[in-house]
Design an enzyme around this catalytic site. Structure first.
Site, mmCIF file in Angstrom:
data_model
loop_
_atom_site.group_PDB
_atom_site.id
_atom_site.type_symbol
_atom_site.label_atom_id
_atom_site.label_comp_id
_atom_site.label_asym_id
_atom_site.label_seq_id
_atom_site.Cartn_x
_atom_site.Cartn_y
_atom_site.Cartn_z
ATOM 1 N N GLY A 28 0.870 -1.174 0.000
ATOM 2 C CA GLY A 28 0.000 0.000 0.000
ATOM 3 C C GLY A 28 0.905 1.221 0.000
ATOM 4 O O GLY A 28 1.556 1.530 1.001
ATOM 5 N N GLY B 95 0.067 4.340 -0.393
ATOM 6 C CA GLY B 95 -0.719 5.561 -0.173
ATOM 7 C C GLY B 95 -0.071 6.429 0.890
ATOM 8 O O GLY B 95 1.154 6.410 1.076
ATOM 9 N N GLY C 26 1.578 4.337 3.853
ATOM 10 C CA GLY C 26 2.659 3.498 3.324
ATOM 11 C C GLY C 26 3.861 4.328 2.890
ATOM 12 O O GLY C 26 5.000 4.059 3.280
ATOM 13 N N ARG D 139 -10.595 6.154 6.162
ATOM 14 C CA ARG D 139 -11.857 6.802 6.528
ATOM 15 C C ARG D 139 -12.039 8.150 5.851
ATOM 16 O O ARG D 139 -11.084 8.880 5.630
ATOM 17 C CB ARG D 139 -11.877 7.073 8.041
ATOM 18 C CG ARG D 139 -12.214 5.885 8.840
ATOM 19 C CD ARG D 139 -12.608 6.296 10.238
ATOM 20 N NE ARG D 139 -11.481 6.679 11.072
ATOM 21 C CZ ARG D 139 -11.611 7.184 12.291
ATOM 22 N NH1 ARG D 139 -12.816 7.370 12.795
ATOM 23 N NH2 ARG D 139 -10.555 7.493 13.007
ATOM 24 N N ARG E 207 -14.082 3.617 11.836
ATOM 25 C CA ARG E 207 -13.100 2.640 11.359
ATOM 26 C C ARG E 207 -13.806 1.344 10.952
ATOM 27 O O ARG E 207 -13.426 0.669 10.012
ATOM 28 C CB ARG E 207 -12.077 2.339 12.458
ATOM 29 C CG ARG E 207 -11.157 3.494 12.773
ATOM 30 C CD ARG E 207 -10.094 3.098 13.775
ATOM 31 N NE ARG E 207 -9.204 4.214 14.087
ATOM 32 C CZ ARG E 207 -9.390 5.077 15.092
ATOM 33 N NH1 ARG E 207 -10.420 4.960 15.891
ATOM 34 N NH2 ARG E 207 -8.524 6.055 15.303
ATOM 35 N N VAL F 27 -1.451 -2.373 9.672
ATOM 36 C CA VAL F 27 -1.850 -1.000 9.999
ATOM 37 C C VAL F 27 -3.291 -0.734 9.531
ATOM 38 O O VAL F 27 -4.008 0.081 10.101
ATOM 39 C CB VAL F 27 -0.885 0.023 9.345
ATOM 40 C CG1 VAL F 27 -1.227 1.451 9.747
ATOM 41 C CG2 VAL F 27 0.568 -0.274 9.717
ATOM 42 N N ARG G 253 -0.418 10.166 20.717
ATOM 43 C CA ARG G 253 -1.409 11.260 20.724
ATOM 44 C C ARG G 253 -1.659 11.728 22.162
ATOM 45 O O ARG G 253 -1.701 12.930 22.442
ATOM 46 C CB ARG G 253 -2.724 10.768 20.092
ATOM 47 C CG ARG G 253 -2.622 10.664 18.593
ATOM 48 C CD ARG G 253 -3.948 10.228 17.956
ATOM 49 N NE ARG G 253 -3.838 10.345 16.504
ATOM 50 C CZ ARG G 253 -4.442 9.546 15.640
ATOM 51 N NH1 ARG G 253 -5.197 8.546 16.065
ATOM 52 N NH2 ARG G 253 -4.291 9.738 14.342
ATOM 53 N N HIS H 31 -8.224 -0.455 19.203
ATOM 54 C CA HIS H 31 -7.945 0.828 18.538
ATOM 55 C C HIS H 31 -9.289 1.427 18.184
ATOM 56 O O HIS H 31 -9.862 1.136 17.165
ATOM 57 C CB HIS H 31 -7.135 0.550 17.277
ATOM 58 C CG HIS H 31 -6.699 1.795 16.557
ATOM 59 N ND1 HIS H 31 -6.191 2.894 17.176
ATOM 60 C CD2 HIS H 31 -6.688 2.091 15.227
ATOM 61 C CE1 HIS H 31 -5.883 3.815 16.270
ATOM 62 N NE2 HIS H 31 -6.178 3.349 15.089
HETATM 63 N N1 NAD Z 1 -3.662 1.522 12.691
HETATM 64 C C1 NAD Z 1 -3.561 2.836 12.647
HETATM 65 O O1 NAD Z 1 -3.166 3.460 13.618
HETATM 66 C C2 NAD Z 1 -3.928 3.570 11.374
HETATM 67 C C3 NAD Z 1 -3.664 4.952 11.265
HETATM 68 C C4 NAD Z 1 -3.953 5.590 10.052
HETATM 69 C C5 NAD Z 1 -4.513 4.873 8.993
HETATM 70 N N2 NAD Z 1 -4.791 3.556 9.171
HETATM 71 C C6 NAD Z 1 -5.380 2.748 8.088
HETATM 72 O O2 NAD Z 1 -4.348 2.463 7.133
HETATM 73 C C7 NAD Z 1 -4.947 2.226 5.856
HETATM 74 C C8 NAD Z 1 -4.226 3.068 4.801
HETATM 75 O O3 NAD Z 1 -4.462 4.436 5.026
HETATM 76 P P1 NAD Z 1 -3.896 5.541 4.000
HETATM 77 O O4 NAD Z 1 -4.217 6.863 4.580
HETATM 78 O O5 NAD Z 1 -2.513 5.217 3.608
HETATM 79 O O6 NAD Z 1 -4.859 5.273 2.737
HETATM 80 P P2 NAD Z 1 -4.529 5.590 1.193
HETATM 81 O O7 NAD Z 1 -5.835 5.505 0.492
HETATM 82 O O8 NAD Z 1 -3.721 6.828 1.094
HETATM 83 O O9 NAD Z 1 -3.592 4.362 0.743
HETATM 84 C C9 NAD Z 1 -4.034 3.053 0.684
HETATM 85 C C10 NAD Z 1 -3.327 2.399 -0.489
HETATM 86 O O10 NAD Z 1 -3.637 0.993 -0.464
HETATM 87 C C11 NAD Z 1 -3.649 0.589 -1.829
HETATM 88 N N3 NAD Z 1 -4.310 -0.710 -1.977
HETATM 89 C C12 NAD Z 1 -5.635 -0.989 -2.077
HETATM 90 N N4 NAD Z 1 -5.805 -2.316 -2.249
HETATM 91 C C13 NAD Z 1 -4.574 -2.888 -2.260
HETATM 92 C C14 NAD Z 1 -4.099 -4.213 -2.417
HETATM 93 N N5 NAD Z 1 -4.934 -5.241 -2.573
HETATM 94 N N6 NAD Z 1 -2.771 -4.412 -2.394
HETATM 95 C C15 NAD Z 1 -1.896 -3.393 -2.220
HETATM 96 N N7 NAD Z 1 -2.293 -2.106 -2.067
HETATM 97 C C16 NAD Z 1 -3.611 -1.864 -2.089
HETATM 98 C C17 NAD Z 1 -4.378 1.733 -2.528
HETATM 99 O O11 NAD Z 1 -4.168 1.682 -3.945
HETATM 100 C C18 NAD Z 1 -3.755 2.936 -1.850
HETATM 101 O O12 NAD Z 1 -2.626 3.421 -2.572
HETATM 102 C C19 NAD Z 1 -6.432 2.557 6.027
HETATM 103 O O13 NAD Z 1 -7.169 1.369 6.234
HETATM 104 C C20 NAD Z 1 -6.463 3.414 7.282
HETATM 105 O O14 NAD Z 1 -7.711 3.373 7.945
HETATM 106 C C21 NAD Z 1 -4.499 2.902 10.324
#
Ligand code: NAD
Length: 314
Positions: free
Chosen positions: A10, A12, A15, A85, A91, A121, A154, A178
């Site tokens: 990922g 995004g 990542g 989100r 979530r 994550v 936080r 979480h």
């Molecule tokens: N645990 C935590 O503390 C925490 C904190 C922040 C965000 N998150 C979670 O992390 C995740 C990512 O958030 P983000 O802001 O980077 O989102 P984002 O949309 O910016 O990035 C997510 C990426 O995942 C990719 N993706 C989708 N399906 C995929 C697959 N099958 N294989 C590989 N990549 C794939 C998408 O193309 C995208 O680039 C979300 O689920 C978010 O809720 C968790």
């Protein structure tokens, strides 16, 4: 000797920012992977980050890819794949979509990096980490969720802002899932060695805890187009570092608890020692009555979430 390989699934916001922090800390070579539908985006981000290395002074090979073959033999795999989100979403609204996504990621990683430690994550975190462990079949101690380091960071930030002291002087612990049921542990929170309860009155402390519980939603509300990523990525990087450097950090992570705290086989946030083997030991505290009641409520919320996931056709 080669550098450890860290794969981030990922590319995004979370990542790519995790890649940034890991590279800056020179933790290893980095592979940033995303789905073919996003085209060369991971390659672009990787090349851009690598071109920062002469200025920032780190040596790391960073590649972007759509092909799991490039992730083969990773020491650590960070899973951020999925949707994030948007305002008004909880979530838990991400459950079905992300469970399918992390399941497919786990299948691939199982085949290409069978010895890796996996850090999940993607949200809803406590259910996603359970799904990744089940599909990968990896030992529980090698599949861990990131939530507690972020939630605690936080909380520490808000306490430092309240008291006008350095964040470095605040140590704190939050347990449980979480989400809105995370459990603050005032008995494990101190400022320069002074118990926080001697510096902040209970009513104000509760307000700070409440802001911490809603910390993710506060950022979602401000950003409008996605969720937090700088602090989540920094928290994830601390876990990567603990594993890569076998640091034996004692930090809160989503770890598999069976007999521990009487949880009965779920991933929940607990203090644990993190080293090369993943979760090397869970620290069991004798909880005070209120903490125990709050922790049980939090575990019940995780159980409900997992039951909802188990009811889906995945
Ligand atoms: N645990 C935590 O503390 C925490 C904190 C922040 C965000 N998150 C979670 O992390 C995740 C990512 O958030 P983000 O802001 O980077 O989102 P984002 O949309 O910016 O990035 C997510 C990426 O995942 C990719 N993706 C989708 N399906 C995929 C697959 N099958 N294989 C590989 N990549 C794939 C998408 O193309 C995208 O680039 C979300 O689920 C978010 O809720 C968790």
């Amino acid at each position: 000797m080669s550098r450890p390989k860290i794969s981030i699934i990922g590319a995004g916001n979370v990542g790519a920012t995790t890649a940034h922090w890991c590279a800056a800390a020179e933790l290893g070579d980095i592979v940033l992977l995303d789905i073919p539908q996003v085209g060369d985006m991971p390659k672009g981000k990787a090349l851009d980050l690598m071109q920062a290395s002469p200025i920032m002074g780190f040596d790391s090979r960073i590649i972007g890819t759509n092909d799991y073959a490039d992730t083969a033999g990773s020491s650590v795999v960070v899973i951020t794949a999925g949707i994030a989100r948007k305002p008004g979403m909880s979530r838990d609204d991400l459950l079905g979509t992300n469970a399918k996504i992390v399941g497919s990621v786990a299948e691939q990683i199982k085949a290409t990096s069978p010895e890796a430690v996996l850090i999940v994550v993607s949200n809803p975190l406590d259910a996603m980490v359970q799904r990744v462990q089940k599909v990968s079949g990896f030992p529980h101690k090698r599949v861990i969720g990131q939530a507690g380091v972020l939630d605690t960071a936080r909380y520490r930030t808000f306490l430092a802002m309240e008291l006008g002291v350095s964040v470095e002087d605040i140590t704190a612990l939050l347990m449980g899932g979480h989400g809105d049921t995370m459990v603050p542990m005032p008995s494990c929170t101190s400022v320069g060695g002074i118990p926080v309860t001697r510096l902040i009155d209970p009513k104000r402390l509760e307000e700070i805890v409440d802001r911490t519980r809603k910390g993710g939603a506060e950022i979602v509300g401000l950003l409008k187009t996605g969720s937090a990523y700088y602090a989540p990525a920094a928290a994830t990087t601390q876990m990567v570092e603990a594993i890569i450097k076998d640091k034996k950090r004692l930090i809160p992570v989503a770890a598999w608890c069976d007999k521990e705290y009487g949880v009965g086989g779920y991933y929940v946030g607990v203090p644990a020692i993190l080293g090369a083997g993943g979760v090397e030991r869970i620290i069991e505290l004798d909880l005070e009555p209120q903490e125990r009641a709050d922790f049980k409520k939090s575990i019940d919320a995780v159980k409900e979430l997992v039951a909802a996931m188990d009811g889906l056709a995945l």
